[in-house]
Design a protein around this motif. Sequence first.
Motif, short mmCIF file in Angstrom:
data_model
loop_
_atom_site.label_atom_id
_atom_site.label_comp_id
_atom_site.label_asym_id
_atom_site.label_seq_id
_atom_site.Cartn_x
_atom_site.Cartn_y
_atom_site.Cartn_z
N UNK A 187 -3.13 -5.30 -12.70
CA UNK A 187 -2.87 -5.91 -11.40
C UNK A 187 -4.09 -5.73 -10.51
N UNK A 188 -4.26 -6.69 -9.64
CA UNK A 188 -5.37 -6.61 -8.69
C UNK A 188 -4.81 -6.88 -7.30
N UNK A 189 -5.46 -6.31 -6.31
CA UNK A 189 -4.99 -6.45 -4.93
C UNK A 189 -5.67 -7.63 -4.27
N UNK A 190 -4.88 -8.41 -3.56
CA UNK A 190 -5.44 -9.53 -2.81
C UNK A 190 -6.08 -9.02 -1.52
N UNK A 191 -6.88 -9.85 -0.96
CA UNK A 191 -7.48 -9.49 0.33
C UNK A 191 -6.38 -9.31 1.36
N UNK A 192 -6.53 -8.28 2.20
CA UNK A 192 -5.47 -7.95 3.15
C UNK A 192 -5.55 -8.84 4.39
N UNK A 193 -4.44 -9.49 4.73
CA UNK A 193 -4.48 -10.31 5.96
C UNK A 193 -4.30 -9.40 7.17
N UNK A 211 5.25 -0.76 8.86
CA UNK A 211 5.21 0.61 9.36
C UNK A 211 6.20 1.51 8.62
N UNK A 212 6.18 1.43 7.30
CA UNK A 212 7.01 2.28 6.44
C UNK A 212 8.51 2.13 6.73
N UNK A 272 2.74 -4.91 7.14
CA UNK A 272 2.73 -4.28 8.46
C UNK A 272 4.11 -3.83 8.91
N UNK A 302 1.41 -3.75 3.21
CA UNK A 302 0.83 -5.09 3.18
C UNK A 302 1.35 -5.94 4.33
N UNK A 324 0.96 -9.11 -2.08
CA UNK A 324 -0.45 -8.73 -2.02
C UNK A 324 -1.10 -8.36 -3.33
N UNK A 325 -0.41 -8.59 -4.42
CA UNK A 325 -1.04 -8.27 -5.71
C UNK A 325 -0.97 -9.49 -6.63
N UNK A 326 -1.81 -9.50 -7.58
CA UNK A 326 -1.84 -10.60 -8.55
C UNK A 326 -2.22 -10.03 -9.91
N UNK A 327 -1.95 -10.83 -10.91
CA UNK A 327 -2.32 -10.40 -12.26
C UNK A 327 -3.84 -10.44 -12.42
N UNK A 328 -4.35 -9.45 -13.12
CA UNK A 328 -5.77 -9.47 -13.49
C UNK A 328 -5.86 -10.01 -14.91
N UNK A 376 6.12 0.99 -0.69
CA UNK A 376 4.98 1.40 0.14
C UNK A 376 3.95 0.30 0.25
N UNK A 434 -2.53 -7.45 10.01
CA UNK A 434 -1.19 -6.85 10.06
C UNK A 434 -0.39 -7.47 11.18
N UNK A 435 0.90 -7.52 10.97
CA UNK A 435 1.78 -8.04 12.01
C UNK A 435 2.96 -7.09 12.14
N UNK A 436 3.79 -7.34 13.09
CA UNK A 436 4.90 -6.43 13.39
C UNK A 436 4.48 -5.48 14.46
N UNK A 437 5.46 -4.72 14.93
CA UNK A 437 5.15 -3.85 16.07
C UNK A 437 4.64 -2.51 15.61
N UNK A 494 2.15 5.25 8.14
CA UNK A 494 0.73 5.48 7.84
C UNK A 494 -0.15 5.19 9.05
N UNK A 495 0.21 4.14 9.76
CA UNK A 495 -0.60 3.75 10.92
C UNK A 495 -0.61 4.86 11.97
N UNK A 553 -3.26 5.02 0.84
CA UNK A 553 -1.94 5.31 1.41
C UNK A 553 -0.95 5.68 0.32
N UNK A 554 -1.02 4.98 -0.79
CA UNK A 554 -0.09 5.26 -1.88
C UNK A 554 -0.82 6.10 -2.94
#
Lengths: 407, 344
Positions: free
Chosen positions: B333-339, A65-66, A63, A61, A88-92, A56, B341-344, B283-284, B324-325
């Motif tokens: 863990x930490x989330x990076x900044x979201x770029x 669309x699932x 795009x 992340x 999209x994730x990294x270690x803290x 998910x 979106x791409x794809x259709x 989700x979109x 969403x999840x």
Amino acid sequence: MASLGLMGGILWARRYWPAEAETWRGWVVAAVVAAVLVWAWRAARRRFVSLAGAMTRLESRMGLHNRLSAAAAGACEWPEPPAKPDHGIRWAPGQTLLPVLAAAAFLAAAWWVPVTAAGRKPAPDEPAAWRTTEAELQKLGREDIIDPKSLDQTREKINELRAQEPEKWFSHGSLEATDKMRESHLQAAAELRGNLRQAAQGASRLTEGEGALTAKARANLQDQFNQAVEAMKAGAMKPTPAMLDQLREIDPNQLGRMDPEKLQEMIDELREAAAELGEWRPGGEDGEDGQGEGEGEDGDDGDGPGRGGVARGPGTSDDLFGKERHAADAQKPQVLESADLSRTMPGEVLDTTEVEREIDRASPALRAGGKADSSGGGNTTWQESLHPKEQEALKRFFNEQPEPKTP
Amino acid sequence: MHTPPSESQIAAAATKIQHLLDALNEVLYGQRELIELVVIGLLARGHLLLEGLPGLGKTELVKGLSGALGLPTKRVQFTPDLLPGDITGNPVLQEIDGKRVFVFQPGPLFAPLVLADEINRASPKTQSALLEAMQEGQVTVLGETHPLPQPFFVLATQNPIELEGTYPLPEAQLDRFLFKLDVRRGDAATLQKIVLNREIGRAPEVHQVLRKEDLVDLIELARRLFLPDVVADYIARLVDGSHPGQSKASAQVRFGASPRAALALAAAAKARALIHDRPNASFEDVRAVAAPVLRHRLLLDYQARMEGRTSDAVITDLLAEVPESADGLPRTLAENAKPETHGK
């Protein structure tokens, strides 16, 4: 939190489990550590990223669309992998390393912080009499003089005493029993030696005085020999079965007709056995070697002042209860004191001298207003320290001293 | 469990739908988003409530839809004196073979596409007659039930002004509408395009791009589209979060969305996925249809109305709040900044 609990547990174990249980303690601690690790893993597993959750995140992340979730469910084809995946994730680092380092520090502290063991004390050294007696028994067993079975009884007694709780080894009852055991052991050895000597002596005299002995004397010596053999049979410490059989086979009435060499050989064996028994035995019992274990009061058992027994003190002090001072104390230097020189005995005071003292007559007393008084000190005492009535009494005493009465 | 459609089926359907969208965009300028939502509503077999000021093209849109789909359309102008029989139909006494019998004369509801203009001006009695038709797909007159033709769509309009003498739709009636769409005016460029290409009194020419059978197939295809578990879970958490106490966003909500709203979200998300040529809802898609599905289903409290807080603001906050999840990231863990979106 788990590491903190574990640290507490380890410190508790180090404090309340003695060092001799080290192996067992190690296994228990290892089991606890393993249990905590399993528990921590199970607790942390709920927070692990699941496969569905990971997909998910990836599709959200990137795009997609699932599309990954749909493909995993078989609803469509898997998409082409992207050229540059981005999860999209990294270690803290703060959240990752800090707990690990803290847990390691806690565990290291639990192992390395000095902790004084409490609760169970280390077992004390066992009483020396046990080791001494065991060493004697071992030596006696090697001499081939004494029946080993007759030594087992003493060994069993020692083992029984040793089987007690270590805290009770030096209790009154245990020390009494030890003393009794050792006394019986020494007595049995002494009896056996005496009997061996008596048998050897009787046999020797019967052989040497074969022709010169009267019938009565001969009968006495034969009784002496027989008594010695019977005593050896009935004694607590018996000679070896071979020696006992040899003595049983001898008829004291037929000693004169025995082969002289064989007879002499037997007598020598008995004497040697008696001598060997005498080598290891601590002295004191017969008054031959001195240094007994007596109470030290009357000097009956030895020369020394007494060292005390296992269940009693070293004896009454010489200075108490009017006991006679021991001769050994005669040469000790002693302090002569007399508080009243008028009642000293001749020789107590070596010399007396008179010394004239210098008296400072300048008065440090102050007058009213703070001015120093330069008059004599005696006057100050008279004027400021004594009441008028006291002054009067003193003047009368010094000025009106009565003349000594003459008879 | 439905068999998911193949990708070729989806692609073909998407092409047809695109033709429909293009045709409607030629009727109503500058309303691409509105038109897409209207088509989504059709594919999800839902009824639509269009709210907007007069003259923004609501009626033209329905007319265009009718022309592009080739479906018969009936328009009913709702007024306070409109009776239920006026829309459902009435039994008429007729003499047949010498006998006088009541023969049911179908009303304007007996059409695949019904435009209920200014629905809030009708009396509650008439509104409730429409309610049965929308929900059950049938009308009952004098104890006799008459099924409505399929497909059956109601596109109702209401005016947000001039509310005096109107009868606001009850919550139960509102819940029957799949979407409530806000029709907003276009910008200056759109107006210029309208001025250049339209004339007063002349309806725009619309060519039929789909047949009725095509529409039925598309509806069935949208129904069979795959809805991943994670998306269903997201829909459930969104609807649950709309209730008071279930989220921060719903702090000023008196009543949240119903389970029917969750079903509407799922159906609309699948229809949107079909429009965008995708084999599954995402989700979109849910986020795109959340506002039209939920805005008329949230009942705000007095405080919110005093503060001027709208349902759309609550929905925006809800979408931002509900992740969403369902599984949050571990603390390690930490989330990076979201770029982008791409794809259709």
